[in-house]
Design an enzyme around this catalytic site. Sequence first.
Site, short mmCIF file in Angstrom:
data_model
loop_
_atom_site.label_atom_id
_atom_site.label_comp_id
_atom_site.label_asym_id
_atom_site.label_seq_id
_atom_site.Cartn_x
_atom_site.Cartn_y
_atom_site.Cartn_z
N HIS A 191 0.82 -1.21 0.00
CA HIS A 191 0.00 0.00 0.00
C HIS A 191 0.85 1.26 0.00
O HIS A 191 0.57 2.23 -0.68
CB HIS A 191 -0.82 0.03 1.30
CG HIS A 191 -2.21 -0.38 1.10
ND1 HIS A 191 -2.80 -1.37 1.84
CD2 HIS A 191 -3.14 0.04 0.24
CE1 HIS A 191 -4.03 -1.53 1.45
NE2 HIS A 191 -4.27 -0.68 0.47
N GLU A 418 -2.46 -13.41 -18.13
CA GLU A 418 -1.76 -13.31 -16.85
C GLU A 418 -1.17 -14.63 -16.40
O GLU A 418 -0.43 -14.67 -15.44
CB GLU A 418 -2.73 -12.83 -15.78
CG GLU A 418 -3.32 -11.47 -16.06
CD GLU A 418 -4.18 -10.99 -14.93
OE1 GLU A 418 -3.71 -10.15 -14.16
OE2 GLU A 418 -5.32 -11.45 -14.80
N ASP A 442 1.14 -10.42 -12.85
CA ASP A 442 0.78 -11.81 -12.61
C ASP A 442 1.49 -12.76 -13.57
O ASP A 442 1.84 -13.87 -13.19
CB ASP A 442 -0.75 -12.00 -12.70
CG ASP A 442 -1.41 -11.64 -11.38
OD1 ASP A 442 -0.90 -12.08 -10.34
OD2 ASP A 442 -2.41 -10.90 -11.40
N CYS A 489 -0.77 -4.04 -19.65
CA CYS A 489 -1.30 -3.15 -18.61
C CYS A 489 -0.67 -3.42 -17.24
O CYS A 489 -1.10 -2.86 -16.25
CB CYS A 489 -2.82 -3.24 -18.53
SG CYS A 489 -3.39 -4.86 -18.03
C1 PEP Z 1 -1.21 -7.64 -13.73
O1 PEP Z 1 -1.30 -8.72 -13.17
O2 PEP Z 1 -0.19 -7.27 -14.36
C2 PEP Z 1 -2.33 -6.68 -13.66
C3 PEP Z 1 -2.33 -5.61 -14.42
O3 PEP Z 1 -3.31 -6.94 -12.77
P1 PEP Z 1 -3.17 -6.71 -11.18
O4 PEP Z 1 -1.85 -6.03 -10.94
O5 PEP Z 1 -4.32 -5.88 -10.78
O6 PEP Z 1 -3.22 -8.10 -10.68
MG MG Z 2 -3.23 -9.36 -12.42
#
Ligand code: PEP
Ligand code: MG
Length: 564
Positions: A191, A418, A442, A489
Site C-alpha cells: 500500500h 496473466e 501476474d 497493462c
Molecule cells: C497484472 O497482473 O499485471 C495486472 C495488471 O493486474 P493486477 O496487478 O491488478 O493483478
Molecule cells: Mg493481475
Amino acid sequence: MGKTMTEHITLSGIGVSSGIACGKAALIHPAPGRDPDELPSVDPVADGERVRAALALVSASLLKRAEKLSEESASILTATAQLALDRGLIKAIDKKLGKGQGITQAVDEALEEYAQMLKNLGGYMAERATDLYDLRDRTLCALRGLPDCGIPEFTEAVILVAHDLAPAETATLDPETVRGILIEEGGPTSHTAILAAQLGIPTIVHVKRICEVTEGEMLALDATAGKVIVSPSAEEIEKLKERAQQREKMLTNSSGEGATCDGYRVKLLANIGTLDDAQRAAQCDLEGVGLFRTEFLFLDRAEAPSLNEQIASYTQILSAFGESRVVVRTLDAGADKPLNFADLGREANPALGRRGLRLCQVREDLLDTQLAALAAAQENTQAQLWVMAPMVSTCEEAECFATKARNAGLKKIGVMIEVPAAAICARQLLEIVDFASIGTNDLAQYTMAADRTDGELAPLLNPWQPAVLQMMKIACEGAQASGKPIGVCGEAGGDPLLALVLTGLGITSLSMAPSKIKAVRAALSLSDFTTCQQMAALALKASSAQEARVSVHKLASPAILPLL
Ligand code: PEP
Ligand code: MG
C-alpha cells in the site's frame, strides 16, 4: 537503527516510482513501546476509560488529518480511525486489564494479537497490519503523554528514511517537503509503495541498511535506477541534478499520441482504480484508460455494491473520458484481495485458487450484475467501452465470459493474459474474443512461480526475466496471427526501456500509472520501430534479466538515456 552510517556508499533497492531527489535524511524515529516502569492494573475500569479516551483521541486526530486529503488517501486514514473504535479491540484490552496487565502492556498485546490475525490471513489483509501498528504506536504515545510519533513537521525539504512506513503516514506526505522516500522493508506492491507512486514522490523500497544513516546525512536517490548514494560528493549531486533537469525538459516537451519516430503507433493509456484516479487521469495528456481495476469498488465492504450503485460509479468514471477508450476489467478478487461477502472456504494456495474470473465458480451473480451495470453505463456515456476478464486460463473460460458479456449487450470483449496457459493459447483465445491485455505482474508471478507480494522475491519477479519475455513474445505472436490487438497493462509498461522492447514484440497499447506516461512517450518518440524490434530480439536472447536490460540499454539512442 543501532549503528550509524556516514561513509560514502551506494545502496540498492526497488524503485517504485521514478525520479531523482537529493536532500538531508529525516529519520522516522521508532515508536515509544510499552512503559518499562508501569505497574499492574489495580483499577481495570478506570484504566479501560483511559484507553478509550486515548483511542478516541487518536481516532479524532486521524479523521482531522483525513479532512485535508484526497478521497482515496482520506479513506485509508478513515479506516485506521475506525479500527481505533473497534469494539472487539476494546473488549480484548479490557480483558487484559482485568487480568492485571499494565495499561500499555494491555494495549500493546491486544493490538499485536489483532495484527497477527490479519497477517495470518495473508495478502491484502496482512498489509493492514501496518495500519494497526501505526494505531498502537499513536495510542501508546497518547497514554504515555509523549508527542505523537510518526512524521514530524518539516521546515525544509527532506528525504524520509524509515524502517517501514504506514499507509496512513504515507497518505499525508507533502511532495513539496518530502522529496524522496527510502524504506528498508516492504515490497513494490505494498500500500505504501502504491500511495507514494500516486503522490509522485521518488520512492525506493527494500533498501537494506538505509536505517543506519544518521539524521541530516546528505542522500541522493535515483528511484528509476533503485539506487541511493549516502554522503554523495558535490560532483555526484551535480550529475544527478543535471540528469533530473534534462529529464524534466524531455518530459515537458512530450505530448500527444504515442508513436515511434517512424510512426508505429502505440496507444498510451492510464491504469486507474477509483473515481479519484479517473478524475486525475482525465486531466493528463493520454489516450484513455487501459485498465480500470474495478475491485476497489468491492473490497472492504460487507456486501457487494448493488446494480444501481455500480451503474452510477461506472457512468461517472466513463464520462470523465469523453469519447476515448476505457478498458474495464471485471472483478479480480480472491488471493491477496479477499472479499468479505464471497466465501471461498479455506484455500491452501489462494493465488492458485478461485481468484479473478474463477470467482464465478462460487458467485456467478457477481459477474452477471457487473456486466449488466457496465452495459447500462455504456448506454449512458460516449466512451468506447472495452471489457476484459482477469485470470483467464482456458478457451472455455473465455467462451463463457464472452457469451455472458455479449448477451449483456457489451461489444468489445477481451481477456487478460496473466497465466502462462493464456500466453501459450493466445491465438485460440483471440478467435473467441476481440482483444487481449498482458498483465505482466501476474504473468511474472505465475511464470516464475514467485509470490508477487514478497519483496524478497523481487529479482525473480523482474519482467526483464527472459522467461517472462518469452511468454510475452508467444502471446504477441498469437495475437499477430489472429490480427487482433494486444496491449500491456502491468507495471512493466511504465518502464521506458522495457516499453521499447514490448513495442518491438508488437504490442499495440501500453497502460500505466499516468505519472509514467510522459517518459514512455518520450522514449518511444526518440526510437524507431526497427530498433525496437532489434531490442526485443536481444532481450529474448539474454540469459538473465540483468543481461537483457544491459544489452537493450546499449542499443538505446543516447538521447533517451536521461529517461532511464
Ligand atoms: C497484472 O497482473 O499485471 C495486472 C495488471 O493486474 P493486477 O496487478 O491488478 O493483478
Ligand atoms: Mg493481475
